[in-house]
Motif scaffolding. Structure first.
Motif, PDB file in Angstrom:
ATOM      1  N   VAL A  53      -7.730  -0.895   3.019  1.00  0.00           N
ATOM      2  CA  VAL A  53      -9.488  -0.494   2.543  1.00  0.00           C
ATOM      3  C   VAL A  53      -8.699   0.457   1.555  1.00  0.00           C
ATOM      4  O   VAL A  53      -8.238   1.076   1.709  1.00  0.00           O
ATOM      5  N   ILE A  54      -9.091   0.113   0.540  1.00  0.00           N
ATOM      6  CA  ILE A  54      -9.406   1.616  -0.546  1.00  0.00           C
ATOM      7  C   ILE A  54     -10.609   2.652  -0.197  1.00  0.00           C
ATOM      8  O   ILE A  54     -11.481   1.303  -1.422  1.00  0.00           O
ATOM      9  N   GLU A  55     -10.453   3.729  -0.335  1.00  0.00           N
ATOM     10  CA  GLU A  55     -12.209   4.323  -0.467  1.00  0.00           C
ATOM     11  C   GLU A  55     -11.716   5.578  -1.832  1.00  0.00           C
ATOM     12  O   GLU A  55     -10.354   6.627  -1.925  1.00  0.00           O
ATOM     13  N   SER A  56     -12.891   5.116  -2.610  1.00  0.00           N
ATOM     14  CA  SER A  56     -12.462   5.836  -3.781  1.00  0.00           C
ATOM     15  C   SER A  56     -14.294   7.168  -3.677  1.00  0.00           C
ATOM     16  O   SER A  56     -14.503   7.094  -2.808  1.00  0.00           O
ATOM     17  N   ASP A  62     -12.216  -3.470  -0.582  1.00  0.00           N
ATOM     18  CA  ASP A  62     -10.944  -4.154   0.037  1.00  0.00           C
ATOM     19  C   ASP A  62     -10.035  -4.703  -0.350  1.00  0.00           C
ATOM     20  O   ASP A  62     -10.092  -5.688  -1.780  1.00  0.00           O
ATOM     21  N   ILE A  63      -8.637  -4.732  -0.213  1.00  0.00           N
ATOM     22  CA  ILE A  63      -7.523  -5.801  -0.909  1.00  0.00           C
ATOM     23  C   ILE A  63      -7.010  -6.524   0.203  1.00  0.00           C
ATOM     24  O   ILE A  63      -6.860  -6.186   1.805  1.00  0.00           O
ATOM     25  N   VAL A  64      -6.683  -8.220  -0.562  1.00  0.00           N
ATOM     26  CA  VAL A  64      -6.455  -9.210  -0.073  1.00  0.00           C
ATOM     27  C   VAL A  64      -5.090  -8.543   0.182  1.00  0.00           C
ATOM     28  O   VAL A  64      -3.608  -8.818  -0.932  1.00  0.00           O
ATOM     29  N   ALA A  65      -4.611  -9.402   1.526  1.00  0.00           N
ATOM     30  CA  ALA A  65      -3.101 -10.259   0.886  1.00  0.00           C
ATOM     31  C   ALA A  65      -2.543 -11.315   0.364  1.00  0.00           C
ATOM     32  O   ALA A  65      -3.370 -12.133  -0.019  1.00  0.00           O
ATOM     33  N   PRO A  66      -1.747 -11.377  -0.529  1.00  0.00           N
ATOM     34  CA  PRO A  66      -1.787 -12.019  -1.942  1.00  0.00           C
ATOM     35  C   PRO A  66      -0.950 -13.438  -1.748  1.00  0.00           C
ATOM     36  O   PRO A  66      -0.477 -14.425  -1.904  1.00  0.00           O
TER      37      PRO A  66
END
Lengths: 120, 374
Positions: A53-56, A62-66
């Motif tokens: 999870v990235i909060e700006s 969200d960033i998913v597992a590639p």
């Protein structure tokens, strides 16, 4: 280095693991990053799982597992200094290292030229 | 996308490299190349220039100030009559159930009242005023003026270089000042918790004035993103989020805006929409209150996060209505509504964030000390 449509970069390391972060383009679009929640070392993840999870200042994303695999290391320095993702997204701002179950999944992703075409 | 309106500073925003987003029917700058974090910090350290031309500007006229003020008091639980000439005050339109229809600023400008209302509510506000006030008071929407806010500790220095009269104004004073050759209606106020000015300027002179202000080395253009984090740190309500048609001013911790003269036992007690509930709330207290909330971790907790008294189980006891990262605080900040028995300062609560309950603490507002020139 490979790139996903979700603006992640994937760097294969000599030990067979893959380091993952987000591209400079993504970091710029997100704006000032103030919080990063990373998976735990030892987590088994499936491609497409939301694991970061990235909060700006603006919003959460969200960033998913590639790749399918096991998280073998996470960048703990981001807990105290999430701004590293803006300052050096493809260096000190990396997120995690994953040991892929099936390294051929890397073939699904773009090379640098393909990624540059995508972001225009 | 429906047709978006543009403010008189649209070309300037574009030239400055702003990122424009739709907001309340306008194309507005959310940030400039500096970015929200630096824009926020710059405003607290020096001075920021904000385009707030999307807000509604309205003039109320009548036979004399008393006539206008008494009529205006039928819409708000606020002392309008007692406001001195050349002074501004915070006001609230209430509804029949004691909820808030909008919050606003109004000024006694001698023979008229100048009102500034929120962009998203201005159509409804003007209709409400026309319905209630006309024909004895006329309601004129001002559409040929822009509104610029100059906020931050360097504001006085910057504005007094254009007209020394700016330095003579105190917090919540209003005056007409010549700025760059145009008659500007200036108030010493704003919505960031900092000293500063709001300037109503003829539309065709707005860009000239904005450029003159931006020429000063201490002034940067600031977008809506930083405007939001500044007002949140200052503990100020955003209409439609922290206050709405269902929240009473007392629940919203805005009882300071209701002067004694309009309360039970006052000379002009009641006589505004929802007076029964609002006056009862003052006497009897409320079941919930708006409070400051400080997440204990680093993760921001934003609008909509449900609050609990315990780390596990139990019913929700509140909800966050505004939250995010506070650049001056250097961490997450939030505000929201909490049941009265859980809203004492220092109370530990839990917010549900991505399925996990994370601790936060009830705290006093504002998060950053206000910096007004009283």
């Amino acid at each position: 280095m490979k790139y996903t449509e979700e603006h992640e970069w994937l760097l294969p390391e000599s030990d067979g693991t893959v380091t993952v972060g987000i591209t400079e383009h993504a970091a710029t679009q997100l704006g000032d990053i103030v919080f990063v929640e990373l998976p735990e070392e030892g987590d088994t993840v499936a491609k497409g799982d939301e694991i970061v999870v990235i909060e700006s200042v603006k919003a959460a994303s969200d960033i998913v597992a590639p790749l399918d695999g096991e998280i073998v290391e996470v960048n703990d320095a981001l807990a105290d200094d999430p701004g590293k993702v803006n300052e050096d997204p493809v260096g000190d701002g990396w997120f995690f290292k994953i040991k892929p179950e099936d390294p051929s999944q890397m073939d699904d992703y773009m090379d640098e030229a393909g990624y540059k075409d995508m972001i225009g | 996308m429906t047709d978006l309106a543009r403010t008189p500073l649209y070309d300037l925003h574009t030239a400055l490299g702003a990122k424009l987003v739709p907001f309340a029917g306008y194309e507005m700058p959310v940030q400039y190349p500096l970015g929200i974090m630096k824009e926020h910090l710059h405003t607290r350290e020096k001075a920021g220039l904000f385009d707030v031309s999307h807000m509604g500007q309205v003039i109320l006229r009548g036979a004399d100030y008393d006539t206008i003020a008494r009529a205006f008091e039928t819409l708000m639980p606020v002392d309008v009559l007692g406001l001195k000439e050349g002074r501004q005050r915070y006001g609230l339109f209430t509804n029949g159930t004691g909820g808030i229809e909008d919050d606003l600023m109004f000024a006694n400008r001698g023979d008229h009242i100048f009102v500034v209302v929120n962009a998203a509510c201005k159509g409804a506000d003007i209709a409400r005023m026309r319905e209630a006030l006309e024909p004895s008071v006329t309601v004129e929407e001002i559409t040929d003026r822009a509104l610029i806010a100059l906020q931050g500790p360097a504001s006085e220095n910057v504005l007094s270089a254009l007209n020394p009269g700016a330095a003579d104004m105190r917090f919540m004073d209003v005056a007409t000042l010549d700025l760059c050759g145009s008659d500007c209606w200036v108030s010493r106020s704003g919505y960031t918790g900092e000293d500063g000015f709001e300037i109503s300027v003829p539309s065709d002179q707005a860009e000239t004035l904005a450029k003159a202000l931006l020429e000063h080395e201490n002034v940067e253009a600031i977008g809506l993103g930083a405007r939001d984090s500044l007002r949140l740190e200052a503990g100020l309500c955003l209409y439609g989020h922290d206050i709405d048609a269902d929240t009473s001013p007392i629940e919203a911790a805005l009882s300071w805006a209701i002067q004694k003269v309009r309360r039970s036992g006052g000379a002009r007690e009641g006589g505004f929409p929802g007076a029964d509930r609002i006056l009862a709330d003052i006497t009897d207290g409320t079941g919930r209150n708006r409070v400051g909330l400080k997440p204990q971790g680093r993760a921001p907790m934003r609008e909509g996060v449900t609050l609990y008294a315990q780390a596990d189980g139990g019913q929700p006891i509140g909800k966050i209505t505004s939250g995010g990262f506070g650049p001056t605080v250097g961490g997450p900040v939030a505000m929201g509504y909490v049941q009265t028995d859980h809203c004492e300062t220092g109370t530990r609560l839990y917010g549900e964030l991505r399925g996990k309950r994370q601790p936060l603490e009830v705290c006093a507002l504002p998060f950053t000390p206000s910096n007004f020139k009283r």
